[in-house]
Design a protein around this motif. Structure first.
Motif, mmCIF file in Angstrom:
data_model
loop_
_atom_site.group_PDB
_atom_site.id
_atom_site.type_symbol
_atom_site.label_atom_id
_atom_site.label_comp_id
_atom_site.label_asym_id
_atom_site.label_seq_id
_atom_site.Cartn_x
_atom_site.Cartn_y
_atom_site.Cartn_z
ATOM 1 N N MET A 1 4.157 9.837 -3.258
ATOM 2 C CA MET A 1 4.663 8.820 -2.335
ATOM 3 C C MET A 1 5.597 7.878 -3.095
ATOM 4 O O MET A 1 5.341 7.524 -4.252
ATOM 5 N N ARG A 2 6.678 7.470 -2.449
ATOM 6 C CA ARG A 2 7.625 6.533 -3.053
ATOM 7 C C ARG A 2 7.216 5.116 -2.653
ATOM 8 O O ARG A 2 7.244 4.759 -1.479
ATOM 9 N N ILE A 3 6.814 4.305 -3.645
ATOM 10 C CA ILE A 3 6.297 2.958 -3.388
ATOM 11 C C ILE A 3 7.285 1.923 -3.908
ATOM 12 O O ILE A 3 7.694 1.975 -5.081
ATOM 13 N N ALA A 4 7.661 0.976 -3.049
ATOM 14 C CA ALA A 4 8.436 -0.190 -3.469
ATOM 15 C C ALA A 4 7.475 -1.371 -3.554
ATOM 16 O O ALA A 4 6.866 -1.758 -2.552
ATOM 17 N N ALA A 27 -0.809 1.836 -12.582
ATOM 18 C CA ALA A 27 -1.872 2.666 -11.994
ATOM 19 C C ALA A 27 -1.333 3.522 -10.856
ATOM 20 O O ALA A 27 -1.734 4.686 -10.691
ATOM 21 N N PHE A 28 -0.428 2.976 -10.041
ATOM 22 C CA PHE A 28 0.199 3.789 -8.995
ATOM 23 C C PHE A 28 0.950 4.962 -9.614
ATOM 24 O O PHE A 28 0.896 6.093 -9.113
ATOM 25 N N ALA A 29 1.664 4.702 -10.717
ATOM 26 C CA ALA A 29 2.387 5.781 -11.395
ATOM 27 C C ALA A 29 1.417 6.799 -11.990
ATOM 28 O O ALA A 29 1.674 8.010 -11.952
ATOM 29 N N ASP A 30 0.292 6.339 -12.545
ATOM 30 C CA ASP A 30 -0.735 7.253 -13.051
ATOM 31 C C ASP A 30 -1.212 8.198 -11.949
ATOM 32 O O ASP A 30 -1.544 9.362 -12.210
ATOM 33 N N ALA A 31 -1.266 7.686 -10.722
ATOM 34 C CA ALA A 31 -1.746 8.482 -9.594
ATOM 35 C C ALA A 31 -0.683 9.433 -9.059
ATOM 36 O O ALA A 31 -0.932 10.151 -8.084
ATOM 37 N N GLY A 32 0.482 9.446 -9.678
ATOM 38 C CA GLY A 32 1.527 10.393 -9.299
ATOM 39 C C GLY A 32 2.558 9.859 -8.338
ATOM 40 O O GLY A 32 3.409 10.625 -7.857
ATOM 41 N N ARG A 353 -8.907 1.303 -8.556
ATOM 42 C CA ARG A 353 -8.364 0.284 -7.648
ATOM 43 C C ARG A 353 -7.140 0.802 -6.909
ATOM 44 O O ARG A 353 -6.979 0.592 -5.697
ATOM 45 N N ALA A 354 -6.234 1.453 -7.640
ATOM 46 C CA ALA A 354 -5.022 1.979 -7.005
ATOM 47 C C ALA A 354 -5.368 2.952 -5.884
ATOM 48 O O ALA A 354 -4.776 2.913 -4.799
#
Length: 365
Positions: A1-4, A27-32, A353-354
């Motif tokens: 998913m692309r997150i801003a 953490a969001f990046a760790d989750a892919g 948490r993410a």
């Protein structure tokens, strides 16, 4: 998913808010997920990823605040909205900037995270509009105490389709590394705290140093300007002040402490102490025996006598009794520290948490 991730503060920064934002993006990046952070440019001229010790070099876009007085945050919010498509349309808008999230709310689902009930009338007006926006899917709060504050302040949340989710702060498993060579007396136990303590929290530590002269006390953090009034109030030779360390480099100090102190004080007019401080979770991750302020928000995570000792925030005598007991009992220190470590690693890592704050929101990329 692309997150801003839309943030109102600057990075890099010494502020706990910015440390939290960088940890969440990591953490969001760790989750892919593909993450882009929109923030102000911080005062430090350092590599933002090296300064904060992130594992992932996610994109960071600096969006300055226009020189337009009270209109500045609104104008900046629209600039962020205009910039969003340039990096590819986001699948999710996440952040702590209500102005920017509101301005961009029609472009993707929105998750708003907040760690304090803001006093600014302008911010509250923006939050009130955001809570009515159809794109808002979730509001993330750091503590149940804060969630209760928001429900009282914003009755429209009860009518909103957005879900309120309470998720405390977190810590990563601590890396292996050196122990800080702290000044002080050989063999003296070391009690310490990391971070920018408010005045009354500092007074608690200085009061402990006066009552427990056999221990050495270490206060790590703050700028030279912050330290000057603290050092002026410190009269004992068993008190040591240390300069601010970037968020990537406090671990040697955590490892060096025998007892970790968390004398957080509730904000004026807020007996709950609604914050969920990142540093507290770092103490837990390092397996330290903790003495912390007995605040409802901290009781949501800590259990007195199980993984910490809780004492009234400004009762120096009670704090001295707790610290003195731990100083005299190595087994008790080890037991509290081990329980704290288990608890945070099982329930309160950044990756956990993410996953919790993103569960079921956004649109697949």
């Amino acid at each position: 998913m692309r997150i801003a991730y839309l943030h109102h503060g600057g990075v890099p920064s010494v502020r706990a808010d910015e440390v939290h934002v960088m940890r969440m993006c990591d953490a969001f990046a760790d989750a892919g997920h593909e993450v882009t952070l929109y923030a102000l440019r911080g005062a430090a001229r350092a590599d933002v990823h090296a300064y904060h010790g992130t594992r992932n070099r996610f994109a960071v876009r600096a969006v300055p605040m226009p020189s337009a007085g009270a209109l500045g945050p609104l104008l900046r919010a629209w600039r962020i909205r205009e910039e969003l498509p340039r990096g590819g349309a986001p699948d999710l808008l996440y952040g702590r900037d209500p102005y920017a999230l509101l301005a961009a709310s029609g472009t993707a689902p929105v998750v708003y995270e907040t760690h304090a009930l803001r006093r600014s009338r302008a911010v509250r007006a923006a939050e009130r509009l955001l809570f009515r926006a159809p794109g808002l899917t979730r509001v993330v709060l750091a503590t149940e105490a804060l969630a209760d504050d928001y429900r009282r302040a914003f009755p429209e949340l009860a009518r909103s389709a957005a879900e309120l989710v309470t998720v405390p702060d977190c810590a990563d498993p601590p890396p292996a590394g050196p122990v800080a060579a702290l000044p002080g007396r050989p063999g003296a136990l070391k009690a310490g705290c990391v971070g920018r303590l408010p005045g009354r929290g500092t007074d608690v530590v200085l009061g402990l140093a006066a009552r427990l002269p056999a221990l050495d006390f270490h206060l790590v953090g703050g700028t030279g300007q912050d330290r000057a009034p603290r050092e002026h109030r410190a009269h004992g030779a068993n008190v040591h002040f240390h300069d601010h360390r970037p968020p990537s480099r406090p671990d040697p100090y955590h490892r060096a402490f025998d007892i970790a102190l968390a004398p957080y004080q509730p904000p004026a007019g807020d007996a709950t102490g609604a914050a969920s401080p990142v540093t507290l979770f770092a103490y837990m991750a390092h397996g330290k025996a903790i003495v912390a302020s007995d605040l409802p928000a901290l009781r949501e995570v800590l259990a007195d006598g199980v993984d910490c000792l809780l004492r009234p925030p400004d009762d120096v005598a009670a704090w001295a009794d707790a610290v003195g007991r731990l100083a005299a009992d190595p087994a008790a220190r080890a037991a509290l520290g081990a329980a704290a470590h288990r608890h945070v690693m099982e329930h309160h890592t950044w990756r956990v948490r993410a996953d919790r704050v993103l569960a079921g929101v956004g649109r697949p990329s």
